[in-house]
Design an enzyme around this catalytic site. Structure first.
Site, PDB file in Angstrom:
ATOM      1  N   GLU A 228      33.385  26.760  45.308  1.00  0.00           N
ATOM      2  CA  GLU A 228      33.056  27.897  44.460  1.00  0.00           C
ATOM      3  C   GLU A 228      32.020  27.502  43.406  1.00  0.00           C
ATOM      4  O   GLU A 228      31.771  26.320  43.169  1.00  0.00           O
ATOM      5  CB  GLU A 228      34.314  28.436  43.747  1.00  0.00           C
TER       6      GLU A 228
ATOM      7  N   ARG B 211      45.651  38.889  58.662  1.00  0.00           N
ATOM      8  CA  ARG B 211      45.968  40.302  58.803  1.00  0.00           C
ATOM      9  C   ARG B 211      45.445  40.785  60.151  1.00  0.00           C
ATOM     10  O   ARG B 211      45.792  40.222  61.184  1.00  0.00           O
ATOM     11  CB  ARG B 211      45.401  41.087  57.602  1.00  0.00           C
TER      12      ARG B 211
ATOM     13  N   HIS C 260      34.058  34.972  53.564  1.00  0.00           N
ATOM     14  CA  HIS C 260      35.365  34.358  53.296  1.00  0.00           C
ATOM     15  C   HIS C 260      36.488  35.390  53.401  1.00  0.00           C
ATOM     16  O   HIS C 260      37.501  35.149  54.066  1.00  0.00           O
ATOM     17  CB  HIS C 260      35.371  33.708  51.912  1.00  0.00           C
TER      18      HIS C 260
ATOM     19  N   ASP D 135      39.323  34.107  38.651  1.00  0.00           N
ATOM     20  CA  ASP D 135      38.763  33.742  39.955  1.00  0.00           C
ATOM     21  C   ASP D 135      38.507  35.025  40.738  1.00  0.00           C
ATOM     22  O   ASP D 135      39.407  35.857  40.877  1.00  0.00           O
ATOM     23  CB  ASP D 135      39.764  32.850  40.701  1.00  0.00           C
TER      24      ASP D 135
ATOM     25  N   LYS E  28      47.797  27.492  43.280  1.00  0.00           N
ATOM     26  CA  LYS E  28      46.487  27.268  42.676  1.00  0.00           C
ATOM     27  C   LYS E  28      46.553  26.498  41.354  1.00  0.00           C
ATOM     28  O   LYS E  28      45.642  25.750  41.029  1.00  0.00           O
ATOM     29  CB  LYS E  28      45.817  28.619  42.387  1.00  0.00           C
TER      30      LYS E  28
ATOM     31  N   GLU F 146      38.519  24.809  47.828  1.00  0.00           N
ATOM     32  CA  GLU F 146      37.703  26.017  47.949  1.00  0.00           C
ATOM     33  C   GLU F 146      36.393  25.759  47.225  1.00  0.00           C
ATOM     34  O   GLU F 146      36.383  25.426  46.037  1.00  0.00           O
ATOM     35  CB  GLU F 146      38.414  27.250  47.368  1.00  0.00           C
TER      36      GLU F 146
ATOM     37  N   ASP G 273      38.434  25.050  43.705  1.00  0.00           N
ATOM     38  CA  ASP G 273      39.704  25.744  43.473  1.00  0.00           C
ATOM     39  C   ASP G 273      40.737  25.226  44.478  1.00  0.00           C
ATOM     40  O   ASP G 273      41.032  25.866  45.477  1.00  0.00           O
ATOM     41  CB  ASP G 273      39.458  27.247  43.652  1.00  0.00           C
TER      42      ASP G 273
ATOM     43  N   THR H 291      35.828  31.484  47.081  1.00  0.00           N
ATOM     44  CA  THR H 291      35.265  30.624  48.124  1.00  0.00           C
ATOM     45  C   THR H 291      33.975  31.208  48.674  1.00  0.00           C
ATOM     46  O   THR H 291      33.930  32.395  49.011  1.00  0.00           O
ATOM     47  CB  THR H 291      36.273  30.488  49.275  1.00  0.00           C
TER      48      THR H 291
END
EC number: 3.7.1.2
Lengths: 415, 415
Positions: A200, A141, A132, A125, A252, A198, A232, A348
């Site tokens: 994808e 963060r 994203h 992945d 996951k 997610e 995902d 994503t």
């Protein structure tokens, strides 16, 4: 091009598509198939009737639980094979006049069970949407330095679990696991409270390489058979507690869902487009020529158990910062070998606008801005018995080529 | 127990072992084998001669490129089968008198090529040695808070690349990749400058579970066929630059080496021992009863191209903080399914003393304390043309059961 097989003008499976899949037929046989409109065509039967004799295949590769042997023939065979199929489905073709074969080989989509299209030996992945990665960085963060220092240099990726990839329609139980609530000093155990999807897209490789061998960006697409939609599923609370320092694991690997039809790169060729400009310049092994992105519209809907589908996201595969050729070149630059049937997911896919974000995490901004559904209920994340449906299609005013859908329902946690 | 097959008292492959592997014989046939001393025994041939008739196997599972079908029979079959083999190799057994069969089925170890013992559908690497995790934390994070907050609650693990696991003896090219030197603002590209080994032990599962199913610590060992030695080659400079936030990727997937003989849990039973005390108490799904660790001595040597082996590490599998049953219970607590032949590695196994550290990173403390080899050369990490050899064995004064070795030579980076 006009097919003798009739279909709606809005069908994803126009004569321009000719995707590949694996189906269980009503007689319980498992065969490789293609599709035009709502008609599924049994390739194993066409083989037996001699329709593929010119390809001099050694055996009936379509009597198989996966497309692996077929796609391992390489594009030298599979590209003309798909073009030949396309001709076969046109008006006035040999097949159009062969009613006996049509009766045996053609099946209405609702009468078959679609399976995983390939056996998947390895699954990786990536994390290749800059929108994203930026959204996640802002939330978890530093909003001022949302992207990590390596992000614009490396198509960041990690290994996922191949065993738990399932085909569209397979329900998934809510995972249980450890998480640490913000107001707690110690972790707690129980069903995930922040279950997410997610959005994808994944590509599938058609070759084996030797350990130590690299694949250049120029050669990468020769090794990519086609694409599927990829959900995902992610448990954000489990992920938050477990992922430092070695990455996502139980958050996951309880399940990932894919759409059953592999749409080939050749079918997607008319929809090529340029990707975002990459700044700073990337290392030579990541440089490439040509339009490597694809204008592939993506949509996600959420359907409560007793409700209707609510469109919650409209995104596009063309937003990808890192393209598939760069991903494969990066994956192999250290000599890592690839295998036939490997699945490489994009990460994503989010766009710039809030309605294009490819996960609940981003759509509700970590649960702080719940979505209101048409039935009046709110969602921060995915509830038990909710169904998530993703669709993808290309359209250019003349032709339409689509993926159908990947659908998955979340069942309550087991005990 | 005395075998009619003679072997040295220091052999890892005593009559108490009876490991399983896959070999290419001199006639190019690929068969499942066992071993006593330096004698490799062709199980496919014994099957043909009727020696296994009592097990009523449906076909000759030993004519195979992997042990997967055999081990998928489950312990109900494979445990008595191994015990029967052991009896077959004792003095005065039927086989001891059947010289014709011995001539055909017995091969001197140096005349066969050992292969990967199983096809490996999935590979997970744990991080379960508290000494290793503490050393890494001291070097890269906070010496006062070396262990991350989740470490004593979770058997931390991540998915690795199954395709690049190779059998002992396979040379590995030094990987190239991106890294960011401390004194540089931007990353550089080139062959890894900090190539390392990791001394690990891996277990192999013998069952398929359904998605959503869990495996308890009490049942875990029924699902573990046996163990191999595992060298998790690692490029520290690539790892340092890539691993935040999704974990190690190209730093690991250029190759992992395993020993060719699967030593069964039953052969290791006499060497069971208690593991370290776990503080704080773990969640109920991680609690267990009995001695789950194994007193398995581990040694790593480094052999320069034109030199002799230098012992650089003596460690022990018994140091593991998290045991295999806890690892498997954790891996499946979210419903992740397992497959036959899956490989689950321990993570680097380090002890308390500096000579027991299981990687160059720890042995040279990040390259700050180079090792001096017997030829006078120094090593911070692994040089081109160095060979790393790992050995593992159990001994209790009465019997010896060992793994042989996993050996790998590092070749220069390609171009």
């Amino acid at each position: 091009m006009k097919s003798f097989i009739t279909y709606d003008s809005q069908s994803d499976f126009s004569i321009h598509n000719i995707p590949f899949g694996v189906a269980i037929l009503q007689d319980d046989s498992v065969v490789c198939v293609t599709r035009v409109g709502d008609t599924v065509i049994d390739l194993a039967y066409l083989y037996e009737k001699g329709y593929f004799d010119q390809f001099e295949l050694e055996e009936n590769l379509f009597e198989a639980f996966g497309l692996n042997e077929f796609i391992s023939l390489g594009k030298e065979i599979t590209v003309p094979f798909r073009e030949y199929l396309q001709q076969l489905f046109l008006e006035d073709s040999e097949l159009s006049k062969d009613e006996e074969t049509q009766t045996e080989a053609f099946h209405f989509i609702d009468t078959v069970f679609m399976q995983l299209p390939v056996h998947i030996p390895n699954y990786t992945d990536f994390y290749s949407s800059i929108e994203h990665a930026t959204n996640v960085g802002k939330m978890f963060r530093d909003p001022e330095n949302a992207l990590l220092p390596n992000w614009r240099h490396i198509p960041v990726g990690y290994h996922g679990r191949a065993s738990s990839i399932v085909v569209s329609g397979t329900p998934i139980h809510r995972p249980s696991g450890q998480s640490k609530p913000k107001d707690s000093d110690v972790p707690v155990f129980g069903p995930s409270q922040r279950l997410d999807f997610e959005l994808e897209v994944a590509f599938i490789t058609n070759a084996y390489t030797e350990l130590g061998e690299t694949i250049s960006t120029a050669d990468a697409e020769d090794n990519i058979f086609g694409l599927v939609l990829f959900n995902d599923w992610s448990a954000r609370d489990i992920q938050q507690w477990e992922y430092v320092p070695l990455g996502p694991f139980l958050a996951k690997n309880f399940g990932s869902s894919i759409s059953p039809w592999i749409v080939t790169l050749e079918a997607l060729a008319p929809f090529r487009t340029a990707g975002p400009k990459q700044e700073p310049e990337v290392f030579p092994y990541l440089q490439f020529e040509g339009n490597k992105n694809i204008d592939l519209k993506l949509q996600t809907t959420l359907k409560p158990e007793s409700g209707v589908e609510n469109v919650i996201c409209n995104s596009n595969f063309k937003y990808m910062y890192w393209n598939m050729s760069q991903q494969l070149a990066h994956h192999t630059i250290n000599g890592c070998n690839i295998e036939v049937g490997d699945m490489y997911a994009s990460g994503t896919i989010s766009g710039h606008t809030e309605d294009s974000f490819g996960s609940m995490l981003e759509l509700t901004w970590g649960g702080t801005k719940p979505l209101t559904l048409s039935d009046g209920t709110e969602r921060k994340f995915i509830n038990d018995n909710d169904t998530v449906i993703m669709r993808g299609w290309c359209e250019n005013g003349e032709i339409r080529v689509g993926f159908g859908e990947v659908e998955g329902k979340i069942l309550p946690a087991k005990a």
